[in-house]
Scaffold this motif. Structure first.
Motif, PDB file in Angstrom:
ATOM      1  N   ARG A 157     -25.107 -52.533  11.441  1.00  0.00           N
ATOM      2  CA  ARG A 157     -25.286 -52.302  10.007  1.00  0.00           C
ATOM      3  C   ARG A 157     -24.046 -52.675   9.192  1.00  0.00           C
ATOM      4  N   ASN A 158     -23.001 -53.124   9.888  1.00  0.00           N
ATOM      5  CA  ASN A 158     -21.769 -53.533   9.214  1.00  0.00           C
ATOM      6  C   ASN A 158     -21.167 -52.426   8.362  1.00  0.00           C
ATOM      7  N   HIS A 159     -21.246 -51.174   8.878  1.00  0.00           N
ATOM      8  CA  HIS A 159     -20.721 -50.050   8.100  1.00  0.00           C
ATOM      9  C   HIS A 159     -20.381 -48.890   9.035  1.00  0.00           C
ATOM     10  N   LYS A 160     -19.126 -48.557   9.145  1.00  0.00           N
ATOM     11  CA  LYS A 160     -18.708 -47.437   9.986  1.00  0.00           C
ATOM     12  C   LYS A 160     -19.226 -46.131   9.383  1.00  0.00           C
ATOM     13  N   GLY A 161     -19.835 -45.318  10.211  1.00  0.00           N
ATOM     14  CA  GLY A 161     -20.396 -44.050   9.750  1.00  0.00           C
ATOM     15  C   GLY A 161     -21.860 -44.136   9.366  1.00  0.00           C
ATOM     16  N   ALA A 162     -22.456 -45.338   9.466  1.00  0.00           N
ATOM     17  CA  ALA A 162     -23.862 -45.502   9.076  1.00  0.00           C
ATOM     18  C   ALA A 162     -24.784 -44.680   9.968  1.00  0.00           C
ATOM     19  N   PHE A 163     -24.459 -44.597  11.266  1.00  0.00           N
ATOM     20  CA  PHE A 163     -25.307 -43.831  12.185  1.00  0.00           C
ATOM     21  C   PHE A 163     -25.322 -42.357  11.803  1.00  0.00           C
ATOM     22  N   ASP A 164     -24.143 -41.761  11.631  1.00  0.00           N
ATOM     23  CA  ASP A 164     -24.071 -40.335  11.289  1.00  0.00           C
ATOM     24  C   ASP A 164     -24.782 -40.052   9.975  1.00  0.00           C
ATOM     25  N   ALA A 165     -24.636 -40.971   9.011  1.00  0.00           N
ATOM     26  CA  ALA A 165     -25.287 -40.781   7.711  1.00  0.00           C
ATOM     27  C   ALA A 165     -26.805 -40.860   7.844  1.00  0.00           C
ATOM     28  N   ALA A 166     -27.288 -41.770   8.703  1.00  0.00           N
ATOM     29  CA  ALA A 166     -28.736 -41.892   8.890  1.00  0.00           C
ATOM     30  C   ALA A 166     -29.314 -40.653   9.565  1.00  0.00           C
ATOM     31  N   ILE A 167     -28.614 -40.114  10.574  1.00  0.00           N
ATOM     32  CA  ILE A 167     -29.071 -38.886  11.237  1.00  0.00           C
ATOM     33  C   ILE A 167     -29.085 -37.722  10.247  1.00  0.00           C
ATOM     34  N   LYS A 168     -28.070 -37.655   9.393  1.00  0.00           N
ATOM     35  CA  LYS A 168     -28.059 -36.610   8.354  1.00  0.00           C
ATOM     36  C   LYS A 168     -29.250 -36.768   7.427  1.00  0.00           C
ATOM     37  N   GLY A 169     -29.613 -38.020   7.130  1.00  0.00           N
ATOM     38  CA  GLY A 169     -30.779 -38.266   6.285  1.00  0.00           C
ATOM     39  C   GLY A 169     -32.060 -37.786   6.937  1.00  0.00           C
TER      40      GLY A 169
END
Length: 391
Positions: A157-169
């Motif tokens: 996704r070319n963005h550090k922290g995208a995984f954690d943010a998606a799980i939070k979503g």
């Protein structure tokens, strides 16, 4: 979509589909994949703008302001026409649809008019407040993209922290009572992460998992050489099959599906023929009701400027524009390509043309064109052997 849980575990039957299909407008979401009504599920890319820049994006979305996208008033006219046409689902996609400030207003309108509005999102912008607004607007489902374990997903996704943010979503949606699920596009980058994805599904009580095969369009076209091999596809499908059966047998409530490679349906048919031969006739009927690739028939795409396409990966071919003519009229037009897509099996050549199951699959015409330069040639992502396609 190929419903692994439904087909492998017998959670959908021909009688279920027939019963609901006989009731006008009452086909439940979980059986829409078997509907024979030629009213398409509509994916509306409501904006090209996105806060991420994913490697497999089919519309080259970026975080910039795009001009000439449908206005709120134009969108209202479009949605009203879809409601009158009684399309089964309107999927609000992007880019990232939550970047459009009118998404909740338009979602509420779609819900009020009897449509099933759903959202396809990267999940990074969803917190409890946004999730509550999604629920209040009447959205019935949010599909959130997860493309691997944390490091893989962030790189993809070319963005550090995208995984954690998606799980939070995902968790925010669950906390607000909004049904959500994971969308996973499998490729050479992330196939090794599939076991971990299944662990996440179970750990987080996520009720739906849809695995997408790679389609060579947009930035995805640049990744054609990163598609999995035929042997890798078989290994992946074996794993998905094992996990589907295991989760079902242990009472874990999750729906497993795959999409964008209808050879998966024939793979399942052959699996069931070997292990549950008494169910073969019913599986053939269900796959026939599904009808294979639904581009131009039971599936449609409208881009941010209002152009209508046979599917979201067919951005270079427009059937018309909803600013000039209602979608309902465009979709039933006698456009040459649309006419052929309604009878795909008559035009297929090569391996797809020789396949006994071409009416149940038809392959992916976008991949065929990208690799062979011929829309009707064999789907290069078919992993079935010559023996398997002859039944």
């Amino acid at each position: 979509m190929i419903g692994f849980t439904k087909l492998l575990c017998g959670t959908a039957t021909v009688s279920d589909v027939i019963k609901h299909s006989s009731i006008e407008g009452q086909v439940p979401p979980e059986l829409l994949q078997f509907s024979n009504k030629n009213r398409p599920l509509v994916v509306w890319n409501m904006t090209n703008r996105c806060n991420l820049r994913c490697k497999h994006c089919y519309i080259h979305a970026e975080d910039i302001h795009y001009h000439n996208e449908l206005s709120t008033d134009e969108a209202r006219v479009f949605i009203e026409d879809l409601a009158q046409m009684q399309v089964p689902v309107l999927l609000f996609s992007g880019g990232e649809p939550l970047l459009r400030p009118d998404i909740f207003e338009l979602g509420e309108m779609a819900s009020r008019m009897g449509l099933r509005p759903v959202i396809s999102s990267n999940g990074t912008l969803i917190d409890r407040e946004i999730a509550a607004r999604i629920r209040e607007a009447g959205f019935q489902y949010v599909g959130i993209s997860i493309d691997g374990a944390p490091a893989t997903h962030d790189e993809f996704r070319n963005h550090k922290g995208a995984f954690d943010a998606a799980i939070k979503g995902i968790k925010a949606c669950q906390a607000e009572g909004v049904k959500t699920g994971i969308r996973f596009t499998v490729n050479k980058y992330n196939q090794q992460d599939l076991p971990e994805i299944f662990n996440i599904i179970e750990k987080e009580n996520i009720p739906r998992f849809c695995m997408y095969h790679l389609v060579y369009a947009g930035r995805g076209a640049e990744m054609a050489d990163m598609d999995t091999s035929a042997d890798e596809k078989r290994d992946i499908l074996n794993l998905v099959t094992e996990k589907t059966i295991d989760l079902h047998n242990r009472g874990v409530q999750v729906e497993i599906l795959t999409t964008d490679n209808h050879a998966d349906g024939i793979y399942l048919l052959n699996n069931i023929r070997e292990k549950q031969p008494e169910r073969v006739d019913e599986i053939v009927q269900l796959l026939g009701m599904h009808g294979g690739c639904s581009a131009g028939t039971k599936f449609a795409n409208v881009d941010p400027q209002g152009n209508v396409h046979p599917c979201q990966f067919w951005q270079d071919y427009s059937v018309g524009n909803v600013r000039e003519k209602p979608f309902s009229q465009i979709w039933t037009s006698e456009d040459e390509l649309m006419v052929k897509l309604r009878e795909k099996d008559k035009h297929l050549t090569g391996k797809c043309g020789q396949c006994q199951y071409k009416t149940l699959c038809a392959g992916c015409r976008i991949r065929a064109r990208a690799v062979h330069g011929d829309l009707w040639a064999a789907d290069p992502a078919c992993y079935l052997s010559e023996e398997e396609i002859q039944g």
